[in-house]
Scaffold this motif. Structure first.
Motif, PDB file in Angstrom:
ATOM      1  N   LYS A  21       0.831  -1.209   0.000  1.00 30.52           N
ATOM      2  CA  LYS A  21       0.000   0.000   0.000  1.00 30.52           C
ATOM      3  C   LYS A  21       0.867   1.261   0.000  1.00 30.52           C
ATOM      4  O   LYS A  21       1.886   1.314   0.686  1.00 30.52           O
ATOM      5  N   ALA A  24       2.030   7.840   2.657  1.00 26.74           N
ATOM      6  CA  ALA A  24       1.904   9.296   2.494  1.00 26.74           C
ATOM      7  C   ALA A  24       2.895  10.073   3.339  1.00 26.74           C
ATOM      8  O   ALA A  24       3.257  11.197   3.015  1.00 26.74           O
ATOM      9  N   ARG A  25       3.314   9.451   4.455  1.00 27.33           N
ATOM     10  CA  ARG A  25       4.120  10.221   5.403  1.00 27.33           C
ATOM     11  C   ARG A  25       4.989   9.275   6.218  1.00 27.33           C
ATOM     12  O   ARG A  25       4.560   8.197   6.614  1.00 27.33           O
ATOM     13  N   GLY A  56       6.232  10.617  -3.378  1.00 29.68           N
ATOM     14  CA  GLY A  56       5.448  11.772  -2.950  1.00 29.68           C
ATOM     15  C   GLY A  56       5.202  11.838  -1.456  1.00 29.68           C
ATOM     16  O   GLY A  56       4.563  12.762  -0.975  1.00 29.68           O
ATOM     17  N   ALA A  57       5.719  10.872  -0.714  1.00 26.39           N
ATOM     18  CA  ALA A  57       5.502  10.877   0.735  1.00 26.39           C
ATOM     19  C   ALA A  57       6.284  12.017   1.384  1.00 26.39           C
ATOM     20  O   ALA A  57       7.364  12.373   0.933  1.00 26.39           O
ATOM     21  N   SER A  58       5.733  12.559   2.453  1.00 24.41           N
ATOM     22  CA  SER A  58       6.469  13.612   3.156  1.00 24.41           C
ATOM     23  C   SER A  58       7.348  12.986   4.231  1.00 24.41           C
ATOM     24  O   SER A  58       7.104  11.868   4.686  1.00 24.41           O
ATOM     25  N   LEU A  59       8.378  13.691   4.611  1.00 19.65           N
ATOM     26  CA  LEU A  59       9.303  13.210   5.630  1.00 19.65           C
ATOM     27  C   LEU A  59       9.262  14.166   6.814  1.00 19.65           C
ATOM     28  O   LEU A  59       9.585  15.341   6.685  1.00 19.65           O
ATOM     29  N   PHE A  74       4.770   5.433  10.143  1.00 19.22           N
ATOM     30  CA  PHE A  74       4.441   5.910   8.801  1.00 19.22           C
ATOM     31  C   PHE A  74       2.933   5.897   8.627  1.00 19.22           C
ATOM     32  O   PHE A  74       2.221   5.223   9.368  1.00 19.22           O
ATOM     33  N   GLU A  75       2.471   6.658   7.678  1.00 23.02           N
ATOM     34  CA  GLU A  75       1.034   6.784   7.464  1.00 23.02           C
ATOM     35  C   GLU A  75       0.701   6.365   6.044  1.00 23.02           C
ATOM     36  O   GLU A  75       1.353   6.808   5.092  1.00 23.02           O
ATOM     37  N   TYR A  76      -0.302   5.486   5.926  1.00 21.31           N
ATOM     38  CA  TYR A  76      -0.729   5.071   4.588  1.00 21.31           C
ATOM     39  C   TYR A  76      -1.414   6.225   3.872  1.00 21.31           C
ATOM     40  O   TYR A  76      -2.029   7.083   4.501  1.00 21.31           O
ATOM     41  N   ARG A  77      -1.304   6.195   2.598  1.00 22.15           N
ATOM     42  CA  ARG A  77      -2.020   7.184   1.806  1.00 22.15           C
ATOM     43  C   ARG A  77      -3.491   6.772   1.755  1.00 22.15           C
ATOM     44  O   ARG A  77      -3.793   5.583   1.639  1.00 22.15           O
ATOM     45  N   GLU A  78      -4.354   7.731   1.870  1.00 19.32           N
ATOM     46  CA  GLU A  78      -5.782   7.441   1.767  1.00 19.32           C
ATOM     47  C   GLU A  78      -6.139   7.317   0.304  1.00 19.32           C
ATOM     48  O   GLU A  78      -5.895   8.225  -0.481  1.00 19.32           O
TER      49      GLU A  78
END
Lengths: 80, 281
Positions: A21, A24-25, A56-59, A74-78
């Motif tokens: 998956k 995003a972050r 495209g994920a932010s750090l 880490f956070e999954y992209r919605e």
């Protein structure tokens, strides 16, 4: 120094844990004695995440104690 | 490549050279990350309507703020550390004393090794892993001094990593009870971060480098259990202040054992050799 390789480690660890998956972050925890230049991590982040689940994920980087150098979460992209 | 200093990680080819046979082995292939053709990012279907533009990024964002958050708490260097722990177990199991020799280039690590090998002759077997960006000159020098040696060329890399040591040890196969000297790439910054599985780090500083080096590179001197001050034979000529240097070392690492010596003349070399023999068993 060597932030390119370190950020590559970060990408591979997150990729392993994310399944397939998109992410995003990513949030890191870095201490002052970790010998890690956070601006250099940010600098190569776009390049190492290219064509990966982290595109495209932010750090995000939070300050920590001592020589801490962790991937906090880490956070999954919605998905739209 | 690091944006600060231009140093790089061993991301390109890393090879191992046996100076006895000249056989080269590739232990790490290049191309983990390709220099991407579309690094401009303009091949993508860009959505340029950013709602919350992130700092310094010009990438499409399709995520929502409420995606699932996974707590990881994993050390970034955990992979290296796992391999290092395996190396350490292997060394302990065989009673091999593994030392990670670190210093800036030109402090005399290789000369130190040459004399150490000669002085230990007949007392204890010694093996050497040499890390340099290029050439196997150093491995040849220590081999001529009488040790079995392997050269690792890190290419663009600024330090050795645990997996390279694992590969080298497999080929070197140091006998039980021996000493394994790992001469790291000459660099006082990066090698302090990467555990190789050694029993301890030994930092070498020479009298020509200035007394304040431990203050300038505290991470490395903090990580070292032993600090050798080399080139004491020319200390007077270069007006080296040993007391100042020792107090600078003590400031960043009060526990370090500090020995001053000259690898070239052999001056005060005995305490170092004794230290190595002490660690026998």
């Amino acid at each position: 120094m060597h932030e390119l390789g370190l950020s590559r480690n970060i990408v591979s660890i997150v990729t392993e844990n994310a399944g397939d998956k998109p992410v995003a972050r990513v949030k890191l925890s870095v201490g002052p004695l970790a010998c890690v230049e956070t601006t250099a991590l940010q600098f190569c982040w776009d390049i190492v995440t290219q064509d990966s689940l982290l595109t495209g994920a932010s750090l995000e980087i939070e300050e920590a104690e001592g020589d801490t150098f962790l991937i906090k979460e880490f956070e999954y992209r919605e998905m739209a | 490549m690091c944006g600060k200093c231009g140093c790089s990680d061993p991301t390109n080819e890393v090879k191992m050279v046996d100076p006895a046979t000249g056989v080269e082995t590739l232990i790490r292939h290049g191309g983990l990350v390709q220099a991407d053709d579309h690094s401009n990012g303009h091949h993508h279907d860009h959505d340029h309507h950013h709602h919350q533009p992130h700092e310094g990024e010009d990438k499409p964002h399709v995520h929502g703020p409420n995606g699932e958050v996974i707590s990881l708490e994993q050390a970034v260097l955990s992979k290296n550390d796992q391999i290092a722990a395996r190396n350490r177990g292997w060394f302990e199991g065989r009673g091999v004393l593994a030392l990670n020799l670190v210093s800036s280039p030109g402090s005399g690590k290789t000369t130190l090794l040459e004399r150490t090998i000669r002085e230990l002759k007949g007392k204890r077997a010694i093996y050497v892993i040499e890390g340099d960006q290029m050439t196997s000159n150093d491995a040849e020098r220590v081999r001529d001094a009488g040790a079995k040696a392997l050269q690792i060329n890190t290419g663009a890399g600024c330090h050795l990593e645990a997996d390279m040591i694992a590969d080298a040890v497999e080929q070197l196969n140091p006998e039980p009870g021996s000493i394994l000297m790992i001469e790291n790439v000459g660099n006082l910054v990066c090698p302090s971060m990467f555990d190789l599985g050694e029993r301890m780090k030994v930092a070498v500083i020479s009298t020509t480098e200035g007394e304040d080096k431990p203050l300038k590179y505290p991470h490395m001197f903090r990580a070292a259990e032993v600090v050798l001050i080399n080139k004491m034979d020319i200390a007077e000529v270069v007006e080296f202040d040993e007391d100042a240097c020792r107090s600078n070392i003590a400031e960043v690492n009060p526990r370090a054992t500090v020995l001053s010596l000259s690898a070239k003349t052999g001056q005060n070399f005995e305490p170092w050799i004794n230290k190595l023999v002490e660690h026998r068993q």
